[in-house]
Design a protein around this motif. Structure first.
Motif, PDB file in Angstrom:
ATOM      1  N   UNK C 723      -9.439  53.007  96.088  1.00  0.00           N
ATOM      2  CA  UNK C 723     -10.428  53.912  96.703  1.00  0.00           C
ATOM      3  C   UNK C 723     -11.841  53.527  96.263  1.00  0.00           C
ATOM      4  N   UNK C 724     -11.982  53.191  94.995  1.00  0.00           N
ATOM      5  CA  UNK C 724     -13.302  52.819  94.487  1.00  0.00           C
ATOM      6  C   UNK C 724     -13.768  51.500  95.094  1.00  0.00           C
ATOM      7  N   UNK C 725     -12.840  50.585  95.345  1.00  0.00           N
ATOM      8  CA  UNK C 725     -13.190  49.315  95.981  1.00  0.00           C
ATOM      9  C   UNK C 725     -13.631  49.543  97.429  1.00  0.00           C
ATOM     10  N   UNK C 726     -12.931  50.429  98.106  1.00  0.00           N
ATOM     11  CA  UNK C 726     -13.289  50.696  99.508  1.00  0.00           C
ATOM     12  C   UNK C 726     -14.661  51.361  99.589  1.00  0.00           C
ATOM     13  N   UNK C 727     -14.956  52.204  98.618  1.00  0.00           N
ATOM     14  CA  UNK C 727     -16.308  52.770  98.578  1.00  0.00           C
ATOM     15  C   UNK C 727     -17.346  51.664  98.388  1.00  0.00           C
ATOM     16  N   UNK C 728     -17.051  50.766  97.472  1.00  0.00           N
ATOM     17  CA  UNK C 728     -18.010  49.682  97.204  1.00  0.00           C
ATOM     18  C   UNK C 728     -18.214  48.826  98.447  1.00  0.00           C
ATOM     19  N   UNK C 729     -17.146  48.719  99.267  1.00  0.00           N
ATOM     20  CA  UNK C 729     -17.218  47.886 100.471  1.00  0.00           C
ATOM     21  C   UNK C 729     -17.903  48.621 101.625  1.00  0.00           C
ATOM     22  N   UNK C 730     -17.559  49.889 101.800  1.00  0.00           N
ATOM     23  CA  UNK C 730     -17.966  50.584 103.026  1.00  0.00           C
ATOM     24  C   UNK C 730     -18.908  51.756 102.788  1.00  0.00           C
ATOM     25  N   UNK C 731     -19.025  52.208 101.551  1.00  0.00           N
ATOM     26  CA  UNK C 731     -19.820  53.403 101.278  1.00  0.00           C
ATOM     27  C   UNK C 731     -19.075  54.692 101.567  1.00  0.00           C
ATOM     28  N   UNK C 732     -17.807  54.553 101.983  1.00  0.00           N
ATOM     29  CA  UNK C 732     -17.013  55.736 102.310  1.00  0.00           C
ATOM     30  C   UNK C 732     -16.126  56.107 101.127  1.00  0.00           C
ATOM     31  N   UNK C 733     -16.254  57.368 100.683  1.00  0.00           N
ATOM     32  CA  UNK C 733     -15.400  57.852  99.612  1.00  0.00           C
ATOM     33  C   UNK C 733     -14.098  58.375 100.208  1.00  0.00           C
ATOM     34  N   UNK C 734     -12.976  57.843  99.736  1.00  0.00           N
ATOM     35  CA  UNK C 734     -11.671  58.329 100.177  1.00  0.00           C
ATOM     36  C   UNK C 734     -11.169  59.280  99.106  1.00  0.00           C
ATOM     37  N   UNK C 735     -11.115  60.551  99.448  1.00  0.00           N
ATOM     38  CA  UNK C 735     -10.728  61.556  98.459  1.00  0.00           C
ATOM     39  C   UNK C 735      -9.363  62.156  98.760  1.00  0.00           C
ATOM     40  N   UNK C 736      -8.693  61.591  99.735  1.00  0.00           N
ATOM     41  CA  UNK C 736      -7.358  62.091 100.087  1.00  0.00           C
ATOM     42  C   UNK C 736      -6.438  60.932 100.403  1.00  0.00           C
ATOM     43  N   UNK C 737      -5.234  60.994  99.886  1.00  0.00           N
ATOM     44  CA  UNK C 737      -4.221  60.006 100.234  1.00  0.00           C
ATOM     45  C   UNK C 737      -3.321  60.594 101.330  1.00  0.00           C
ATOM     46  N   UNK C 738      -2.704  59.808 102.190  1.00  0.00           N
ATOM     47  CA  UNK C 738      -2.856  58.364 102.276  1.00  0.00           C
ATOM     48  C   UNK C 738      -4.141  57.961 102.992  1.00  0.00           C
ATOM     49  N   UNK C 739      -4.660  56.821 102.601  1.00  0.00           N
ATOM     50  CA  UNK C 739      -5.965  56.378 103.092  1.00  0.00           C
ATOM     51  C   UNK C 739      -5.948  55.994 104.568  1.00  0.00           C
ATOM     52  N   UNK C 740      -4.772  55.629 105.093  1.00  0.00           N
ATOM     53  CA  UNK C 740      -4.768  55.177 106.496  1.00  0.00           C
ATOM     54  C   UNK C 740      -5.022  56.313 107.483  1.00  0.00           C
ATOM     55  N   UNK C 741      -5.140  57.536 106.972  1.00  0.00           N
ATOM     56  CA  UNK C 741      -5.575  58.617 107.860  1.00  0.00           C
ATOM     57  C   UNK C 741      -7.059  58.499 108.159  1.00  0.00           C
ATOM     58  N   UNK C 742      -7.761  57.726 107.360  1.00  0.00           N
ATOM     59  CA  UNK C 742      -9.229  57.665 107.474  1.00  0.00           C
ATOM     60  C   UNK C 742      -9.774  56.280 107.796  1.00  0.00           C
ATOM     61  N   UNK C 743      -9.059  55.255 107.390  1.00  0.00           N
ATOM     62  CA  UNK C 743      -9.519  53.893 107.680  1.00  0.00           C
ATOM     63  C   UNK C 743      -8.327  53.018 108.058  1.00  0.00           C
ATOM     64  N   UNK C 744      -8.630  51.900 108.707  1.00  0.00           N
ATOM     65  CA  UNK C 744      -7.571  50.971 109.105  1.00  0.00           C
ATOM     66  C   UNK C 744      -7.386  49.892 108.052  1.00  0.00           C
ATOM     67  N   UNK C 745      -6.138  49.611 107.760  1.00  0.00           N
ATOM     68  CA  UNK C 745      -5.815  48.478 106.904  1.00  0.00           C
ATOM     69  C   UNK C 745      -5.207  47.379 107.757  1.00  0.00           C
ATOM     70  N   UNK C 746      -5.272  46.178 107.267  1.00  0.00           N
ATOM     71  CA  UNK C 746      -4.640  45.054 107.958  1.00  0.00           C
ATOM     72  C   UNK C 746      -3.161  45.362 108.148  1.00  0.00           C
TER      73      UNK C 746
END
Lengths: 152, 201, 746
Positions: C723-746
C-alpha cells in the motif's frame, strides 16, 4: 468403460459424467492427481492426455479420448523425470499438494517449448495455484529442468 | 424456397431441441431491419459472446453479472496466442474439455465445455467493447465475416456448438438474451432488410 | 477395475499405530515414566530414552510431534535430534507420534511467562500477549503461532544428546572402553580403534540403562546439519506424487461421505428432502449431522454430487446477514463500552496531537478465507471399543477430546493418526469437520467413513480471518512523527475459536490489536486501544492472526504521518526504533534494496515494518505502473529469527509468506449476503498466481536472543509495504483491502 493410464488398461463401471480425476483417485487408487477446486481454477488435478496437459476434474470419463499419464507415470522416486529432479534439487515444495499438477503442467510446457522465457512460464503456469507461494522456486526449477533436458 | 430447406436442415444441430424451420421474411422495412439489428447487437455484445470475440492481444475476457461491475481479462494470465486455441502456452482445451456424451457439468463456475475444441473467435470478429455500428459493419463485410452472406451467417449459427453454449451456460452465468431461434430469425430479418447498420446514410 | 491402494505409510514415516502396538515393555525405569508415550508399548529389544527417540535392532525412529502443513517442521524437528545424535541425514524414520501430554508446547506454556502481573514493561506485555491468544488456542500439544522452533530448539537437541550419551554408555559397557574415549558418527558409536557399533546394534543393551541426562549441548560451531541447507525429508515424495495426505488414504471397507451444511455458519438444519440425492448413482444413504446432512456414497464424487442435490431448509445466521452491517458493527464499536483494553499509553498523545499537525485515517481489513488446497477431510472408524481418526491436524489432544465428546468414548480410546497437511494457514486448527465425520461414523459403527468437503462447502464453512477496522490519528511536528493514537475494532478471534472447543476465555484479546500495540517503536506518544465488536461472523486464526489487521493499520498510518512530516520513510522508522534487533532489520532491508537510490521510470517503493510472534520483519516493495495495471516487481525482506536452522526452507517460507500477504491484499475478501459467504471457489478468492509474483530477496538476521518461527511473520508486513509503495507511485492511499476494489493490478 475402458481407459489407459500410465500404459495400463483399466475398465471401470461408473457414471459417464464422473470426472477422470475421481476415476483415477477413487476407482483406480491413483492419488498423485489432487482434488483442489473441481472447476479448473487450481490445476492440482493436471494429467496428460496423449501428451497434453489437461485438468482431470474437467474431463468426463464418458468423453475421454486418449491415453492418460499421471505424475506416477511421469517418473518415480527411483527413476525421476528431469522436471521432478529439478523440483527436488530446487527444494520447491512446501505442503506439496499442488506440486503434482505444477510438475505435469511444467513437463507439458517443456515438451512444446524447450527453453521457455520467464514470460512463457508466466503464461503457461498461472493456471496452477500454489497457496503456499512456492512460485519463485517453481520458476527456477523450470529453467533448471529446461537446461537439464537440453543437455540431454 | 430451397434456401429455407437448407437452413432448416442445418439448424437441426444437437443444441436445438427440435428442428426449426426458418423463413426468410419478405417486405422487411428498414426500421424492422434496424430493430432486428439492435436485438442482434444485444446478443453479440453480451458477455457470453463478446468475452471470446476479442482482439489481437488474444486475451479472452471475464465479464458479466457474475464478475462484478468491471470486466477483467480471463484469470490465470490466459493468452490464446495467435493460434486462438492456446497452442502457444496453455491449450484452451486444457480446461475447456471436450464434452459430448456426458451431461453438462452443473458445478457453478466450472469451465464451459462443449462438443468442440474451445477457441477464440477469429480476430476479425472483435466484438468485445465495440459499438453497435462497428460490430454491424464487420458482420456484413464478407472480407471480415468469413465470406458469408446473411443466410450463411444463419447457417453458421446452427452449426457452431460453442455459440450455442451462450444460451445454455450453466448455473451462475447469465445466458445471452433471446434464444438461438429468435437470434437466427433476427439475422434473417436483418438480412432481408439489406443488413442495415446504425447511422447508414 | 484396478487394485486399490490400502493405507500404507511412507518408507520414512512410521505411523503411530506401530508404536502403540508393541507387546512387551522395555526397562522398568522408562516404563514407569508416564510422560513418554513410546515407553507404553515397547517391544523386547526396543529402547526409548525420551518421547522423541525410539531405537530397535532394525531402525531408528524420531518423533516429530509438531504437525507439518508445509512449513517443513517434520524435517527440522528431525534435524534438531539428529544433530546431537550424529545420525546420517535421512538414515532414520520420522513419525508424528501419538497425541500425548509429553509433547506439550513449552514455547506457549503459561508458566513460561517470567513476569509478575504488575509488570507493565514492554517485554512482559509481549509475553502475555502470546499467552492470552495463541497459547489458549494451541493448548497442550499444538502447532501454531510459529512456535514449533521456539518449542523444539533446545528440547529436541537435549533429546538427541540424551540418546547419544545413553548409547555411548551401552557401548562402553559392552567394550570396556570408557565413555570419554568414545565418539559417535553416522548413527554409530565409534571406538578408539576405529570399530563402529551401530546404534541399532546397541538398542537392546541401551534399553536396560537409565537415560543419561544433563549433557551439555554442542556449540553451534560444530553443527553439521543445522544452519546449512538440507534436503527436506518429504521432498522426493512431494515431487513424485507419492506423498499421501489425509485425502489420499484408503482404509479397508471405507465408504465416502460429503456434507451439505447450513451456509449460515453455526445455524441449524430445519428440514431436508433427500429424494433426488438418493436416486443418484453411487449414493447409498443420507444421514443428519449437526447443521446439515451428509451423503454416503461409493466414491467421493458421487457423495459430493449427492450433497449438492439435497434440498435443505436452513435456520438463520446469528450474525448480520448483509456485509454492510458487519462494517456498521465495527464503526459502532469505538466506544467506552466496547473498549476491550487500552494496551499502551506512552507519553501524552493528546498533548502531541494538540501541538502538531494531525493526520487522521480509517483502515478496513476484511474477512479473508484460509482455503489451503487440500480440502477438509477425515477418515473416522468408530467401534464400540474405540475410535480411529486419520487426518492432518494441529491440535492432536483436543482432537481426541472433541471426537470423544461426539462418540461417547474415553479420550484415550480415540486413536489419532496424524497426516501431512496440504496446507493449513490455521484452517486445521478447527474441529467442525471432525465432529461431522465422527457423527457420521458413529451412525455407521464398524464402517470407516471418509468425509471430504467439496471446495464450495469448504469456502462456505471457512471460519475466516477476523474482520477489523482501524481508526487512528498521528501528530507530526518539526519534520518528525511525534505521536500515534490508534484504535482497532474487531470481533475476538480467540473467543470465537475457543467457543467451538467448548471453552470460554476471560480477559482482553490481544489479537484485536496485534501488530499495532506491540511494535517495538519508541514513539514518545503512543496510545493503542482495542475494541471488541460482538455478534459478528465466526472467525479463526489465519496465518499471523491479528497482526495482519493491526500491522496494516499501524504501519500505513505511520507511513502517512511520515509523508506528512516530509521525512524519509526508512530513515524516520529507523529514528523511531530504539529496539536494537528491530532497527538492524530496518537497516538491513534498506541496504539490500539500496533504499533511496535512483529508480527506473514508472517505478516506486514502499516500506513497512511489522513484528509478530517475536519476529521483527521489514519489507520493501517495488511496484511499476504498466499499461495493464500495477505490477509488483521486487520485494526485499529482512527479518530476525535468532537462528536460521535451514536456510533453504527459511527462504522458501519467507517468500511464501510474502506471497500469501500480497495475494490476499490484492484480491481476496469474504463478504456476506443473505447470511452466506458470497465467494464459493478460487475464481472469487484467488490469491497470488505465478504471473503476479515478484522477485523476493530474503535475508535472515541472527541478532535476536531467542530462536523464533518463520511460518507466519513475513505475511502481515507485505500488505502495508505494498500500500505504501502504491502511494509512492500514484499518490493514492489504499486504506482498505483488497486493493483491487480501487486499482487495477496486472
Amino acid at each position: 468403460m475402458k481407459l489407459t493410464v500410465n500404459d495400463t488398461e483399466h475398465e471401470v463401471d461408473v457414471d459417464p459424467a464422473m470426472p477422470l480425476l475421481w476415476v483415477l483417485r477413487d476407482e483406480l487408487g491413483i492419488t498423485g492427481p489432487k482434488y483442489g477446486c473441481g472447476i479448473a481454477q487450481c490445476g492440482a488435478c493436471t494429467v496428460h492426455i496423449d501428451g497434453q496437459a489437461v485438468r482431470s476434474c474437467q474431463v468426463a470419463i464418458g468423453d475421454l479420448v486418449g491415453d492418460v499419464t499421471t505424475i506416477e507415470g511421469l517418473g518415480t522416486p527411483d527413476l525421476r523425470h528431469a522436471v521432478q529432479e529439478a523440483w527436488i534439487e530446487g527444494q520447491v515444495a512446501q505442503c506439496g499438494y499442488c506440486q503434482s499438477g505444477q510438475i505435469m503442467q511444467a513437463a507439458s510446457l517443456l515438451e512444446t517449448n524447450p527453453a521457455p522465457t520467464d514470460d512463457d512460464i508466466d503464461r503457461a503456469m498461472s493456471g496452477n495455484l500454489c497457496r503456499c507461494g512456492t512460485y519463485p522456486r517453481i520458476r527456477a526449477a523450470i529453467h533448471s529442468a529446461a537446461a537439464k533436458l537440453q543437455e540431454g | 424456397m430451397l434456401k429455407h430447406a437448407a437452413i432448416a436442415a442445418l439448424l437441426a444441430a444437437p443444441a436445438l431441441a427440435e428442428e426449426t424451420e426458418f423463413v426468410i421474411p419478405e417486405g422487411v422495412t428498414l426500421e424492422e431491419g434496424l430493430a432486428a439489428w439492435d436485438r442482434i447487437y444485444e446478443v453479440t455484445s453480451h458477455p457470453r459472446c463478446s468475452n471470446c470475440h476479442v482482439g489481437a492481444d488474444n486475451v479472452p475476457m471475464w465479464s458479466g453479472p457474475s464478475y462484478g461491475d468491471t470486466a477483467r481479462p480471463h484469470g490465470m494470465n490466459i493468452n490464446a496466442g495467435d493460434s486462438r486455441v492456446g497452442a502457444e502456452y496453455v491449450q484452451c482445451s486444457t480446461c475447456h474439455a471436450y464434452r459430448e456424451f456426458a451431461p453438462a457439468d452443473t458445478t457453478p463456475h466450472a469451465a464451459p465445455q462443449v462438443a468442440a475444441d474451445w477457441r477464440l473467435a477469429p480476430v476479425e470478429a472483435e466484438w468485445f467493447g465495440k459499438a453497435s455500428r462497428e460490430i454491424c459493419t464487420q458482420l456484413r463485410d464478407p472480407a471480415r465475416n468469413g465470406g458469408r452472406g446473411f443466410e450463411d451467417i444463419a447457417v453458421h449459427l446452427g452449426h457452431d456448438v460453442i455459440l450455442h453454449w451462450a444460451w445454455n451456460p450453466g448455473p451462475g452465468r447469465q445466458p445471452a438474451p433471446y434464444s438461438l431461434e429468435e437470434h437466427t430469425q433476427d439475422v434473417l430479418i436483418w438480412g432481408a432488410a439489406g443488413m442495415p447498420c446504425e447511422g447508414d446514410s | 477395475m484396478g487394485k486399490l491402494k490400502t493405507f500404507t505409510r511412507r518408507a520414512f514415516l512410521v505411523g503411530s499405530a506401530t508404536i502403540a502396538g508393541g507387546v512387551a515393555f522395555g526397562t522398568y525405569l522408562v516404563k514407569r515414566d508416564p510422560d513418554n508415550p513410546l515407553a507404553v508399548s515397547l517391544a523386547e529389544g526396543e529402547a526409548t530414552f525420551n518421547p522423541w527417540v525410539l531405537i530397535d535392532a532394525e531402525r531408528i525412529t524420531l518423533i516429530a510431534p509438531h504437525g507439518d502443513s508445509g512449513q517443513g517442521v517434520l524435517s527440522t524437528q528431525a534435524a534438531l535430534i539428529a544433530e546431537e545424535m550424529d545420525l546420517g541425514w535421512g538414515d532414520f524414520e520420522v513419525s508424528f507420534g501419538v497425541p500425548s501430554g509429553a509433547y506439550w508446547n513449552r514455547a506457549l506454556a503459561a508458566d513460561g511467562v517470567p513476569f509478575m502481573p504488575t509488570d507493565e514493561s514492554f517485554a512482559a506485555n509481549t509475553a502475555r500477549s502470546a499467552m492470552n491468544s495463541v497459547a489458549k488456542v494451541v493448548g497442550i500439544q499444538g502447532t501454531g503461532g510459529s512456535s514449533s522452533m521456539p518449542d523444539s530448539y533446545v528440547k529436541l537437541r537435549e533429546a538427541g544428546a540424551m540418546a547419544r550419551e545413553t548409547l555411548k554408555l551401552a557401548a562402553s559397557q559392552r567394550s570396556g572402553v570408557p565413555v570419554a574415549e568414545l565418539g559417535t558418527q553416522a548413527g554409530a558409536v565409534v571406538l578408539p580403534d576405529g570399530t563402529s557399533i551401530p546404534y541399532t546394534d546397541l538398542a537392546a543393551e541401551a534399553s536396560t540403562l537409565e537415560p543419561v541426562e544433563g549433557t551439555a549441548l554442542r556449540d553451534l560451531s560444530s553443527w553439521t546439519l543445522l544452519g546449512a541447507p538440507m534436503e527436506r525429508l518429504d521432498i522426493v515424495a512431494k515431487s513424485t506424487g507419492t506423498q499421501d495426505y489425509g485425502i489420499d488414504l484408503v482404509v479397508d471397507g471405507m465408504v465416502h461421505a460429503s456434507v451439505c451444511l447450513n451456509p449460515a455458519k453455526g445455524a441449524p438444519l430445519i428440514g431436508y428432502d433427500a429424494e433426488d440425492a438418493l436416486a443418484m448413482p453411487g449414493v447409498q444413504k443420507v444421514v443428519e449431522v449437526t447443521g446439515g446432512v451428509a451423503v454416503i456414497a461409493s466414491n467421493t464424487w458421487y457423495a459430493i454430487q449427492g450433497a449438492m442435490a439435497v434440498d435443505c431448509q436452513w435456520g438463520e445466521a446469528d450474525y448480520p446477514a448483509e456485509q454492510a452491517d458487519h462494517w456498521a458493527a465495527l464503526e459502532a464499536a469505538f466506544t467506552e463500552d466496547a473498549l476491550d483494553q487500552e494496551w499502551r499509553n506512552d507519553g501524552d498523545v493528546e498533548a502531541a496531537l494538540d501541538a502538531g499537525d494531525v493526520i487522521e485515517a480509517e483502515y478496513r481489513m476484511p474477512y479473508v478465507a484460509h482455503q489451503p488446497l487440500e480440502p477438509l477431510n477425515a477418515i473416522v472408524r468408530v467401534t464400540d471399543a474405540q475410535v480411529e481418526v486419520w487426518t492432518g491436524h494441529q491440535l492432536p489432544r483436543f482432537l481426541q477430546q472433541v471426537v470423544a465428546g461426539v462418540t461417547g468414548h474415553d479420550t484415550d480410546d480415540v486413536i489419532f493418526h496424524n497426516q501431512f497437511m496440504g496446507g493449513s494457514f490455521g484452517h486445521r486448527l478447527e474441529f467442525e469437520h471432525l465432529k461431522q465425520a465422527a457423527e457420521i461414523a458413529n451412525q455407521m459403527r464398524g464402517t470407516p467413513v471418509k468425509l471430504t468437503y467439496s471446495r464450495e462447502e469448504d469456502f462456505s464453512q471457512d471460519f475466516t480471518r477476523h474482520i477489523a477496522m482501524g481508526r487512528g490519528r498521528a501528530s507530526v511536528s518539526g519534520g518528525q512523527v511525534t505521536g500515534i493514537d490508534l484504535g482497532v475494532a474487531s470481533p475476538s478471534v480467540v473467543a470465537s475459536q475457543m467457543s467451538r472447543m467448548g471453552l470460554s476465555v476471560p480477559g482482553p484479546d490481544s489479537q484485536i490489536v496485534a501488530g499495532a500495540w506491540n511494535n517495538p517503536y519508541s514513539l514518545p506518544n503512543y496510545r493503542m486501544r482495542g475494541y471488541r465488536a460482538e455478534g459478528l461472523a465466526p472467525t479463526s486464526s489465519w496465518r499471523a492472526v491479528g497482526a495482519n489487521n493491526g500491522g496494516f493499520a499501524f504501519d500505513c498510518l505511520l507511513d502517512e504521518a511520515i509523508h506528512a512530516a516530509g521525512a524519509d520513510p526508512l530513515a524516520e522508522r529507523i529514528r523511531l526504533m530504539e529496539h536494537d534487533v528491530s532497527r538492524k532489520v530496518l537497516e538491513a532491508v534498506g541496504e539490500m534494496s539500496s533504499w533511496g537510490g535512483e529508480l527506473p521510470a514508472n517505478r516506486a517503493r514502499g516500506i513497512a515494518f511489522v513484528e509478530s510472534f517475536g519476529v521483527p520483519v521489514a519489507e520493501v516493495v517495488e511496484v511499476e505502473q504498466t499499461d495493464a495495471g500495477i505490477a509488483i516487481r521486487d520485494v526485499w525482506v529482512a527479518c530476525d529469527v535468532g537462528r536460521v536452522l535451514d536456510p533453504v526452507n527459511f527462504e522458501n517460507l519467507v517468500q511464501g509468506g510474502v506471497i500469501f500477504g500480497l495475494g490476499h491484499a490484492i484480491n481476496c475478501e469474504i463478504t456476506y449476503a443473505g447470511g452466506r459467504a458470497e465467494q464459493s471457489n478460487y475464481h472469487a478468492h484467488e490469491g497470488m498466481r505465478m504471473y503476479q509474483t515478484p522477485a523476493i530477496h530474503v535475508r535472515g538476521l541472527e541478532n535476536g536472543e531467542h530462536v523464533r518461527g518463520i511460518g507466519e511473520p513475513p505475511t502481515p508486513c507485505a500488505p502495508p509495504a505494498l500500500a505504501n509503495a502504491i502511494f509512492a507511485l500514484t499518490g493514492q492511499r489504499l486504506r482498505e483491502m483488497p486493493f483491487n476494489k480501487f486499482i487495477d493490478f496486472v
